[in-house]
Design a protein around this motif. Structure first.
Motif, PDB file in Angstrom:
ATOM      1  N   ALA A  68       9.576   3.020  -2.941  1.00 32.52           N
ATOM      2  CA  ALA A  68       9.217   3.705  -4.376  1.00 32.52           C
ATOM      3  C   ALA A  68       9.932   5.024  -4.082  1.00 32.52           C
ATOM      4  O   ALA A  68      10.319   5.333  -5.270  1.00 32.52           O
ATOM      5  N   ASN A  69      10.489   5.766  -3.656  1.00 31.73           N
ATOM      6  CA  ASN A  69      10.364   6.950  -3.576  1.00 31.73           C
ATOM      7  C   ASN A  69      11.345   7.587  -1.878  1.00 31.73           C
ATOM      8  O   ASN A  69      10.203   7.689  -1.012  1.00 31.73           O
TER       9      ASN A  69
ATOM     10  N   ALA B  42       0.778  -1.128  -0.040  1.00 27.01           N
ATOM     11  CA  ALA B  42      -0.100  -0.140  -0.085  1.00 27.01           C
ATOM     12  C   ALA B  42       0.935   0.716   0.421  1.00 27.01           C
ATOM     13  O   ALA B  42       0.347   2.450  -0.651  1.00 27.01           O
ATOM     14  N   GLY B  43       1.588   1.151   1.095  1.00 20.86           N
ATOM     15  CA  GLY B  43       2.919   2.035   0.650  1.00 20.86           C
ATOM     16  C   GLY B  43       3.837   2.860  -0.748  1.00 20.86           C
ATOM     17  O   GLY B  43       4.053   3.167  -1.086  1.00 20.86           O
TER      18      GLY B  43
ATOM     19  N   PRO C 265      -2.132   3.689 -13.167  1.00 20.18           N
ATOM     20  CA  PRO C 265      -1.729   3.198 -15.048  1.00 20.18           C
ATOM     21  C   PRO C 265      -1.316   1.756 -14.283  1.00 20.18           C
ATOM     22  O   PRO C 265      -1.300   1.533 -13.618  1.00 20.18           O
ATOM     23  N   ARG C 266      -1.789   0.915 -15.539  1.00 21.64           N
ATOM     24  CA  ARG C 266      -1.030  -0.106 -15.854  1.00 21.64           C
ATOM     25  C   ARG C 266      -0.165  -0.583 -15.653  1.00 21.64           C
ATOM     26  O   ARG C 266       0.482  -1.565 -14.427  1.00 21.64           O
ATOM     27  N   SER C 267       1.290   0.346 -15.889  1.00 20.01           N
ATOM     28  CA  SER C 267       2.582   0.301 -15.565  1.00 20.01           C
ATOM     29  C   SER C 267       2.471   0.259 -13.673  1.00 20.01           C
ATOM     30  O   SER C 267       3.103  -0.474 -12.959  1.00 20.01           O
TER      31      SER C 267
ATOM     32  N   GLU D  19       4.293  -3.034 -11.194  1.00 16.48           N
ATOM     33  CA  GLU D  19       5.334  -2.795 -10.209  1.00 16.48           C
ATOM     34  C   GLU D  19       5.114  -3.423  -9.128  1.00 16.48           C
ATOM     35  O   GLU D  19       5.563  -4.290  -8.203  1.00 16.48           O
ATOM     36  N   ILE D  20       3.554  -3.454  -8.602  1.00 15.72           N
ATOM     37  CA  ILE D  20       3.250  -3.637  -7.385  1.00 15.72           C
ATOM     38  C   ILE D  20       3.029  -4.970  -7.219  1.00 15.72           C
ATOM     39  O   ILE D  20       3.648  -5.810  -6.536  1.00 15.72           O
TER      40      ILE D  20
END
Length: 266
Positions: free
Chosen positions: A120-121, A78-79, A240-242, A246-247
């Motif tokens: 992720a960031n 989720a994060g 987005p599907r991308s 990634e998830i």
């Protein structure tokens, strides 16, 4: 059975034990002391407790199985997704979480959420606050609004009914909300996803073991991404599907043991 608040859990669990049920299942951190006591007094009855490890019971009765979840794994996904969707619109790189009481399951969800966002960031800021309540929606709304005022653009509720107020604050503010425990996508298009804990899977599997004569007590069963005991609910169609791909990649890495997730809140 729903125990009367003034009586607590001991009378209900004792009644079920005296009626000689094959398995008595209790729920939650707050029932642990009662199950520990009643299971010790009724050693011939088997018990299961959701959200509490067997080794954490004071007397560790051998007729109890704990059913616990890797909430931090669902929180991580989720994060990670929360940090990704920040790139879809301008604004500060801030997300937040609203916890109820500081019980272990809540802490694991939030710890995973924070870790996933940083995965992720690394630049993302994670705000966290508590309502010290699981029922009052006004408290959840208040904590969320204070976080939104500080720039949060995704709010993760980890406060049960109280957290519904946090999700409402997200809707009113035009930002994303993330549900908890069950799929809360029905609440509206502002729901990004939900960090799901499959208590149904845990209970069903445990009853299945009982029916097959394979239920072992005196231990803890753990439910994770690997055995589909935790995960994400529906992801918004606006993602987005991308990002969804990634998830899925991150999920596979967690299952493979390539990502280690801390279970304490920073």
């Amino acid at each position: 059975m729903t125990p009367a608040p003034k009586e607590g859990y001991v009378p209900s669990h004792s009644l079920l034990a005296r009626q000689k049920y094959d398995l008595v299942i209790g729920f939650g951190f707050f029932a642990a002391a009662a199950i520990d006591r009643v299971a010790t007094e009724f050693p011939e009855t088997r018990f299961a407790i959701i959200d509490f490890a067997h080794d954490d019971l004071a007397h560790r009765p051998t007729n109890v199985v704990g059913l616990v979840f890797r909430e931090e794994q669902a929180g991580y996904l989720a994060g990670h997704l929360a940090a990704l969707v920040l790139t879809l619109s301008p604004g500060e790189e801030v997300i937040s979480s609203v916890g109820g009481q500081r019980v272990p399951a809540v802490e694991r969800f939030i710890a995973g959420y924070q870790a996933g966002a940083r995965g992720a960031n690394p630049r993302v800021t994670t705000l966290n606050g508590y309502t010290d309540d699981f029922l009052d929606t006004a408290k959840g709304r208040s904590v969320a609004l204070s976080q939104i005022a500080r720039g949060s653009r995704v709010v993760f509720q980890v406060a049960s009914t109280c957290g519904l107020g946090a999700l409402e604050a997200a809707r009113e503010s035009g930002i994303w909300g993330i549900g908890v425990d069950v799929d809360q996508s029905h609440l509206g298009r502002h729901i990004l996803t939900s960090a799901v804990k499959r208590m149904d899977v845990a209970v069903f599997n445990t009853i299945g073991e009982l029916v097959r004569g394979a239920l072992e007590t005196g231990r803890t069963s753990r439910f994770s991404l690997r055995n589909r005991g935790v995960g994400l609910g529906a992801i918004s169609a606006d993602v987005p599907r991308s990002f969804k791909a990634e998830i899925e990649d991150v999920r596979a890495e967690i299952v493979a043991g390539k990502i280690t997730i801390a279970s304490s809140v920073t």
